[in-house]
Motif scaffolding. Structure first.
Motif, PDB file in Angstrom:
ATOM      1  N   TYR A  91       0.832  -1.207   0.000  1.00  0.00           N
ATOM      2  CA  TYR A  91       0.000   0.000   0.000  1.00  0.00           C
ATOM      3  C   TYR A  91       0.864   1.253   0.000  1.00  0.00           C
ATOM      4  O   TYR A  91       0.669   2.166  -0.818  1.00  0.00           O
ATOM      5  N   SER A  92       1.844   1.318   0.890  1.00  0.00           N
ATOM      6  CA  SER A  92       2.712   2.501   0.958  1.00  0.00           C
ATOM      7  C   SER A  92       3.544   2.639  -0.316  1.00  0.00           C
ATOM      8  O   SER A  92       3.734   3.758  -0.820  1.00  0.00           O
ATOM      9  N   SER A  93       4.031   1.517  -0.854  1.00  0.00           N
ATOM     10  CA  SER A  93       4.839   1.582  -2.072  1.00  0.00           C
ATOM     11  C   SER A  93       4.004   2.008  -3.274  1.00  0.00           C
ATOM     12  O   SER A  93       4.482   2.750  -4.140  1.00  0.00           O
ATOM     13  N   LEU A  94       2.748   1.553  -3.328  1.00  0.00           N
ATOM     14  CA  LEU A  94       1.885   1.942  -4.442  1.00  0.00           C
ATOM     15  C   LEU A  94       1.554   3.429  -4.395  1.00  0.00           C
ATOM     16  O   LEU A  94       1.574   4.110  -5.428  1.00  0.00           O
ATOM     17  N   ILE A  95       1.253   3.944  -3.192  1.00  0.00           N
ATOM     18  CA  ILE A  95       0.995   5.383  -3.057  1.00  0.00           C
ATOM     19  C   ILE A  95       2.234   6.179  -3.467  1.00  0.00           C
ATOM     20  O   ILE A  95       2.146   7.183  -4.184  1.00  0.00           O
ATOM     21  N   ALA A  96       3.411   5.720  -3.007  1.00  0.00           N
ATOM     22  CA  ALA A  96       4.656   6.408  -3.362  1.00  0.00           C
ATOM     23  C   ALA A  96       4.915   6.338  -4.856  1.00  0.00           C
ATOM     24  O   ALA A  96       5.383   7.313  -5.464  1.00  0.00           O
ATOM     25  N   LEU A  97       4.600   5.193  -5.472  1.00  0.00           N
ATOM     26  CA  LEU A  97       4.820   5.047  -6.907  1.00  0.00           C
ATOM     27  C   LEU A  97       3.921   5.988  -7.700  1.00  0.00           C
ATOM     28  O   LEU A  97       4.368   6.612  -8.674  1.00  0.00           O
ATOM     29  N   ILE A  98       2.667   6.090  -7.302  1.00  0.00           N
ATOM     30  CA  ILE A  98       1.743   6.984  -8.012  1.00  0.00           C
ATOM     31  C   ILE A  98       2.212   8.434  -7.893  1.00  0.00           C
ATOM     32  O   ILE A  98       2.282   9.176  -8.875  1.00  0.00           O
ATOM     33  N   THR A  99       2.555   8.836  -6.658  1.00  0.00           N
ATOM     34  CA  THR A  99       2.981  10.222  -6.428  1.00  0.00           C
ATOM     35  C   THR A  99       4.341  10.504  -7.061  1.00  0.00           C
ATOM     36  O   THR A  99       4.504  11.434  -7.847  1.00  0.00           O
ATOM     37  N   GLY A 100       5.336   9.691  -6.694  1.00  0.00           N
ATOM     38  CA  GLY A 100       6.675   9.909  -7.218  1.00  0.00           C
ATOM     39  C   GLY A 100       6.781   9.651  -8.705  1.00  0.00           C
ATOM     40  O   GLY A 100       7.543  10.325  -9.404  1.00  0.00           O
ATOM     41  N   GLY A 101       6.015   8.683  -9.215  1.00  0.00           N
ATOM     42  CA  GLY A 101       6.046   8.411 -10.647  1.00  0.00           C
ATOM     43  C   GLY A 101       5.485   9.562 -11.466  1.00  0.00           C
ATOM     44  O   GLY A 101       6.062   9.961 -12.483  1.00  0.00           O
ATOM     45  N   ARG A 152      -0.655  17.434   9.719  1.00  0.00           N
ATOM     46  CA  ARG A 152      -1.698  17.265  10.730  1.00  0.00           C
ATOM     47  C   ARG A 152      -2.917  18.147  10.477  1.00  0.00           C
ATOM     48  O   ARG A 152      -4.054  17.642  10.503  1.00  0.00           O
ATOM     49  N   PRO A 153      -2.786  19.469  10.243  1.00  0.00           N
ATOM     50  CA  PRO A 153      -3.982  20.285   9.976  1.00  0.00           C
ATOM     51  C   PRO A 153      -4.744  19.821   8.726  1.00  0.00           C
ATOM     52  O   PRO A 153      -5.979  19.813   8.726  1.00  0.00           O
ATOM     53  N   VAL A 154      -4.003  19.451   7.685  1.00  0.00           N
ATOM     54  CA  VAL A 154      -4.644  18.983   6.450  1.00  0.00           C
ATOM     55  C   VAL A 154      -5.387  17.682   6.707  1.00  0.00           C
ATOM     56  O   VAL A 154      -6.543  17.500   6.275  1.00  0.00           O
ATOM     57  N   ALA A 155      -4.736  16.756   7.419  1.00  0.00           N
ATOM     58  CA  ALA A 155      -5.375  15.475   7.727  1.00  0.00           C
ATOM     59  C   ALA A 155      -6.607  15.669   8.602  1.00  0.00           C
ATOM     60  O   ALA A 155      -7.624  14.980   8.417  1.00  0.00           O
ATOM     61  N   GLN A 156      -6.541  16.602   9.538  1.00  0.00           N
ATOM     62  CA  GLN A 156      -7.683  16.865  10.410  1.00  0.00           C
ATOM     63  C   GLN A 156      -8.863  17.401   9.610  1.00  0.00           C
ATOM     64  O   GLN A 156     -10.016  17.023   9.846  1.00  0.00           O
ATOM     65  N   THR A 170      -9.528   8.044   9.551  1.00  0.00           N
ATOM     66  CA  THR A 170      -8.884   8.199  10.857  1.00  0.00           C
ATOM     67  C   THR A 170      -8.134   9.518  10.914  1.00  0.00           C
ATOM     68  O   THR A 170      -7.869  10.146   9.888  1.00  0.00           O
ATOM     69  N   GLU A 171      -7.783   9.910  12.129  1.00  0.00           N
ATOM     70  CA  GLU A 171      -6.976  11.111  12.323  1.00  0.00           C
ATOM     71  C   GLU A 171      -5.498  10.758  12.209  1.00  0.00           C
ATOM     72  O   GLU A 171      -5.104   9.605  12.376  1.00  0.00           O
ATOM     73  N   LEU A 172      -4.695  11.779  11.947  1.00  0.00           N
ATOM     74  CA  LEU A 172      -3.246  11.606  11.901  1.00  0.00           C
ATOM     75  C   LEU A 172      -2.678  12.068  13.244  1.00  0.00           C
ATOM     76  O   LEU A 172      -2.419  13.251  13.454  1.00  0.00           O
ATOM     77  N   SER A 173      -2.513  11.126  14.149  1.00  0.00           N
ATOM     78  CA  SER A 173      -2.022  11.458  15.482  1.00  0.00           C
ATOM     79  C   SER A 173      -0.501  11.538  15.542  1.00  0.00           C
ATOM     80  O   SER A 173       0.066  12.065  16.500  1.00  0.00           O
ATOM     81  N   GLY A 174       0.176  10.999  14.543  1.00  0.00           N
ATOM     82  CA  GLY A 174       1.637  10.988  14.518  1.00  0.00           C
ATOM     83  C   GLY A 174       2.102  10.268  13.270  1.00  0.00           C
ATOM     84  O   GLY A 174       1.633  10.568  12.168  1.00  0.00           O
ATOM     85  N   PRO A 175       2.995   9.298  13.406  1.00  0.00           N
ATOM     86  CA  PRO A 175       3.412   8.520  12.231  1.00  0.00           C
ATOM     87  C   PRO A 175       2.234   7.780  11.598  1.00  0.00           C
ATOM     88  O   PRO A 175       1.315   7.341  12.280  1.00  0.00           O
ATOM     89  N   GLY A 176       2.283   7.653  10.282  1.00  0.00           N
ATOM     90  CA  GLY A 176       1.210   6.991   9.557  1.00  0.00           C
ATOM     91  C   GLY A 176       1.589   6.775   8.110  1.00  0.00           C
ATOM     92  O   GLY A 176       2.703   7.086   7.672  1.00  0.00           O
ATOM     93  N   LEU A 177       0.631   6.253   7.357  1.00  0.00           N
ATOM     94  CA  LEU A 177       0.894   5.929   5.956  1.00  0.00           C
ATOM     95  C   LEU A 177       1.184   7.161   5.108  1.00  0.00           C
ATOM     96  O   LEU A 177       2.056   7.125   4.234  1.00  0.00           O
ATOM     97  N   ALA A 178       0.455   8.256   5.349  1.00  0.00           N
ATOM     98  CA  ALA A 178       0.609   9.439   4.505  1.00  0.00           C
ATOM     99  C   ALA A 178       2.020  10.020   4.572  1.00  0.00           C
ATOM    100  O   ALA A 178       2.664  10.207   3.528  1.00  0.00           O
ATOM    101  N   SER A 263      -5.693  -1.124   7.050  1.00  0.00           N
ATOM    102  CA  SER A 263      -6.678  -0.050   6.899  1.00  0.00           C
ATOM    103  C   SER A 263      -6.430   0.684   5.591  1.00  0.00           C
ATOM    104  O   SER A 263      -5.286   0.820   5.148  1.00  0.00           O
ATOM    105  N   LEU A 264      -7.525   1.149   4.997  1.00  0.00           N
ATOM    106  CA  LEU A 264      -7.415   1.961   3.794  1.00  0.00           C
ATOM    107  C   LEU A 264      -7.086   3.419   4.102  1.00  0.00           C
ATOM    108  O   LEU A 264      -6.711   4.166   3.208  1.00  0.00           O
ATOM    109  N   SER A 265      -7.248   3.812   5.348  1.00  0.00           N
ATOM    110  CA  SER A 265      -7.033   5.209   5.710  1.00  0.00           C
ATOM    111  C   SER A 265      -5.576   5.614   5.490  1.00  0.00           C
ATOM    112  O   SER A 265      -4.648   4.902   5.899  1.00  0.00           O
ATOM    113  N   LEU A 266      -5.387   6.764   4.853  1.00  0.00           N
ATOM    114  CA  LEU A 266      -4.041   7.272   4.607  1.00  0.00           C
ATOM    115  C   LEU A 266      -3.380   7.794   5.872  1.00  0.00           C
ATOM    116  O   LEU A 266      -2.157   7.997   5.897  1.00  0.00           O
TER     117      LEU A 266
END
Length: 325
Positions: A91-101, A152-156, A170-178, A263-266
């Protein structure tokens, strides 16, 4: 007396002479050396797989395929499953591939299609290549102290506005997929951009001239001529970038949260196979080490499958757009 400018040149006999025995010997030596190097690579990969497999064999016998489908990693209870780690890795690699690609191909177009002066192009190329020289741990620290507070503000806002959508559930409380995926995208960006730019530059200029001669606009030439023609090289860069993302360790171990979660949540914390190995191995006991070796084999298999699939897609693109068999 007529001046002969070719009197010191080699004779026809010298120019047309067949290869000597020494030339044949040099050719055979070089071919043998090249074959030995290729064979050494194959043997090295086989040795790595053998070593991992021999140490993981007890775990393979004990857990079987349940190791791949299990969701619990508890050394005290001797329960080991890596399905959340497999999910987090892909999941993380696919998101990175879409963005970075997307960014990498865009940068390659910007640098090769006359959008910038040649001197500025050299400056931009140097800056992009410097991104590849930054250590992974530095990316991790930057993500912790800069990127996560910015997100954090954007995720909120996304959570409060679009919380019903699974990607923002979900909220971004700290480290996460995004944050982990964004840092990963920056890390693969130089690879994708450099290989894509080389693919564009290998296209003969007469191809572009022919498209302009038929009345195409600049963006029509880029999107309908240059991109399809360079597609095999671009796909090669994407496959290499995806492989880099799958195996990245320190930055993800610092930013993804290291939580067995699917989880699908970023914004949810997660875990990857590489970060599991890095964070668990130093304190692992004998049984857990065997399970970790099994996890390493799973990661190796995923990387192999991704590269084979990428090669198949690249060959298809070469046949369709470049006419190669």
């Amino acid at each position: 007396m007529v001046y002969d400018p070719f009197k010191h040149a080699s004779s026809d006999r010298t120019l047309s002479a067949p290869p000597s025995a020494f030339d044949y010997t040099k050719d055979k030596v070089f071919r043998s050396f090249a074959y030995c190097c290729a064979l050494a690579i194959v043997l090295l990969v086989a040795y790595i797989v053998f070593e991992l497999g021999s140490q993981a064999l007890p775990a393979i016998k004990s857990y079987g395929l349940g190791f791949v489908t299990g969701t619990t990693w508890d050394a005290n209870q001797r329960e080991f499953g890596v399905l959340p780690e497999i999910w987090g890795t892909l999941y993380s690699s696919l998101i990175a591939l879409i963005t970075g690609g997307f960014l990498g191909v865009g940068i390659a177009i910007f640098l090769t299609q006359s959008f910038v002066h040649a001197k500025l192009e050299l400056v931009f190329r140097t800056i992009i290549e410097l991104l590849a020289a930054i250590p992974s741990v530095v990316y991790g620290l930057w993500g912790i102290y800069v990127l996560i507070p910015l997100l954090r503000p954007v995720a909120q806002w996304f959570y409060e506005t679009l919380g019903w959508f699974p990607f923002f559930g979900t909220e971004l409380s700290g480290p996460g997929l995004a944050p982990a995926s964004l840092v990963l995208a920056i890390m693969i960006l130089p690879t994708v951009a450099a290989i894509s730019a080389d693919a564009f530059q290998r296209i003969p200029y007469k191809v572009k001239e022919a498209a302009y001669g038929m009345g195409a606009t600049k963006w029509e030439v880029i999107l309908k001529v240059m991109l399809p023609t360079a597609s095999s090289g671009i796909l090669a860069g994407l496959v290499l970038g995806f492989g880099r993302a799958l195996g990245e360790t320190m930055a993800l171990a610092m930013l993804i949260g290291n939580v067995n979660n699917i989880s699908l949540s970023l914004f949810a914390p997660a875990n990857t196979l590489a970060s599991l190995l890095a964070s668990t191995f130093p304190e692992a006991g004998e049984i857990e080490v065997q399970a970790l070796m099994y996890a390493a084999l799973v990661l190796l298999a995923i990387t192999f499958i991704v590269n084979v699939a990428g090669l198949a897609v690249q060959q298809y693109a070469m046949r369709k757009f470049e006419g190669k068999k």
